[in-house]
Write a protein that holds these residues in place. Structure first.
Motif, mmCIF file in Angstrom:
data_model
loop_
_atom_site.group_PDB
_atom_site.id
_atom_site.type_symbol
_atom_site.label_atom_id
_atom_site.label_comp_id
_atom_site.label_asym_id
_atom_site.label_seq_id
_atom_site.Cartn_x
_atom_site.Cartn_y
_atom_site.Cartn_z
ATOM 1 N N GLY A 157 -45.338 -28.483 32.243
ATOM 2 C CA GLY A 157 -43.899 -28.538 32.380
ATOM 3 C C GLY A 157 -43.278 -27.220 31.965
ATOM 4 O O GLY A 157 -43.963 -26.321 31.477
ATOM 5 N N GLN A 158 -41.963 -27.131 32.138
ATOM 6 C CA GLN A 158 -41.267 -25.873 31.879
ATOM 7 C C GLN A 158 -40.947 -25.684 30.401
ATOM 8 O O GLN A 158 -40.587 -24.582 29.980
ATOM 9 C CB GLN A 158 -39.965 -25.818 32.694
ATOM 10 C CG GLN A 158 -38.800 -26.609 32.118
ATOM 11 C CD GLN A 158 -38.888 -28.090 32.361
ATOM 12 O OE1 GLN A 158 -39.848 -28.615 32.921
ATOM 13 N NE2 GLN A 158 -37.843 -28.810 31.943
ATOM 14 N N GLY A 159 -41.076 -26.721 29.625
ATOM 15 C CA GLY A 159 -40.783 -26.644 28.199
ATOM 16 C C GLY A 159 -39.375 -27.122 27.885
ATOM 17 O O GLY A 159 -38.439 -26.915 28.673
ATOM 18 N N THR A 160 -39.243 -27.775 26.737
ATOM 19 C CA THR A 160 -37.932 -28.229 26.284
ATOM 20 C C THR A 160 -37.818 -27.947 24.786
ATOM 21 O O THR A 160 -38.754 -28.179 24.024
ATOM 22 C CB THR A 160 -37.715 -29.725 26.597
ATOM 23 O OG1 THR A 160 -36.386 -30.101 26.240
ATOM 24 C CG2 THR A 160 -38.704 -30.628 25.859
ATOM 25 N N GLN A 161 -36.672 -27.412 24.393
ATOM 26 C CA GLN A 161 -36.490 -26.992 23.004
ATOM 27 C C GLN A 161 -36.146 -28.182 22.121
ATOM 28 O O GLN A 161 -35.255 -28.983 22.454
ATOM 29 C CB GLN A 161 -35.371 -25.959 22.912
ATOM 30 C CG GLN A 161 -35.045 -25.496 21.504
ATOM 31 C CD GLN A 161 -36.144 -24.647 20.891
ATOM 32 O OE1 GLN A 161 -36.668 -23.730 21.523
ATOM 33 N NE2 GLN A 161 -36.499 -24.948 19.647
ATOM 34 N N VAL A 162 -36.856 -28.273 21.016
ATOM 35 C CA VAL A 162 -36.533 -29.247 19.971
ATOM 36 C C VAL A 162 -36.220 -28.461 18.703
ATOM 37 O O VAL A 162 -37.042 -27.669 18.240
ATOM 38 C CB VAL A 162 -37.702 -30.221 19.730
ATOM 39 C CG1 VAL A 162 -37.428 -31.079 18.499
ATOM 40 C CG2 VAL A 162 -37.930 -31.096 20.956
ATOM 41 N N THR A 163 -35.034 -28.680 18.177
ATOM 42 C CA THR A 163 -34.615 -27.998 16.953
ATOM 43 C C THR A 163 -34.222 -29.038 15.915
ATOM 44 O O THR A 163 -33.375 -29.900 16.182
ATOM 45 C CB THR A 163 -33.421 -27.067 17.213
ATOM 46 O OG1 THR A 163 -33.770 -26.105 18.221
ATOM 47 C CG2 THR A 163 -33.018 -26.331 15.939
#
Length: 121
Positions: free
Chosen positions: A112-118
């Motif tokens: 996948g393209q990646g998803t930011q978790v903060t």
């Protein structure tokens, strides 16, 4: 061309929860292992959890008891339920799938393209 589309990242306070989802963009002959990886700034990408087509799961020690990976074989989706999040869980999360797009295709790993978790207060 197979694509994995992720959703569900965002900003959450410590102790909070997020649910990541990843779906394949088209019909696929067979998906074997599906997984979630993460990469924090300045660190190598690490395997967070994986799940086989039969439902067997494995987790990195740091998330055991807090994260749950699941998949829907009929919908070609994989999810990651993340509870009791900590600041050290902050990273870009990537889903992956080892699959055959057609009966004649070789097994390949797609990302996948990646998803930011903060995780921050």
């Amino acid at each position: 061309q197979v694509q994995l589309v992720e959703s569900g990242g965002g900003l959450v306070q410590p102790g909070g929860s997020l649910r990541l989802s990843c779906a394949a963009s088209e019909s696929i002959f067979e998906i074997y292992v599906m997984a979630w990886y993460r990469q924090a700034p300045g660190k190598q990408r690490e395997l967070v959890a994986h799940i086989t087509s039969g439902g067997n799961t494995n987790y990195v020690d740091s998330v055991k008891g807090r994260f749950t990976i699941s998949r829907d074989n009929a919908k070609n989706t994989v999810n990651l339920q993340m509870n009791a999040l900590k600041p050290e869980d902050t990273a870009v999360y990537y889903c992956s799938a080892d699959l055959k797009s057609t009966i004649r295709a070789p097994i390949r790993r797609y990302w996948g393209q990646g998803t930011q978790v903060t995780v921050s207060s």
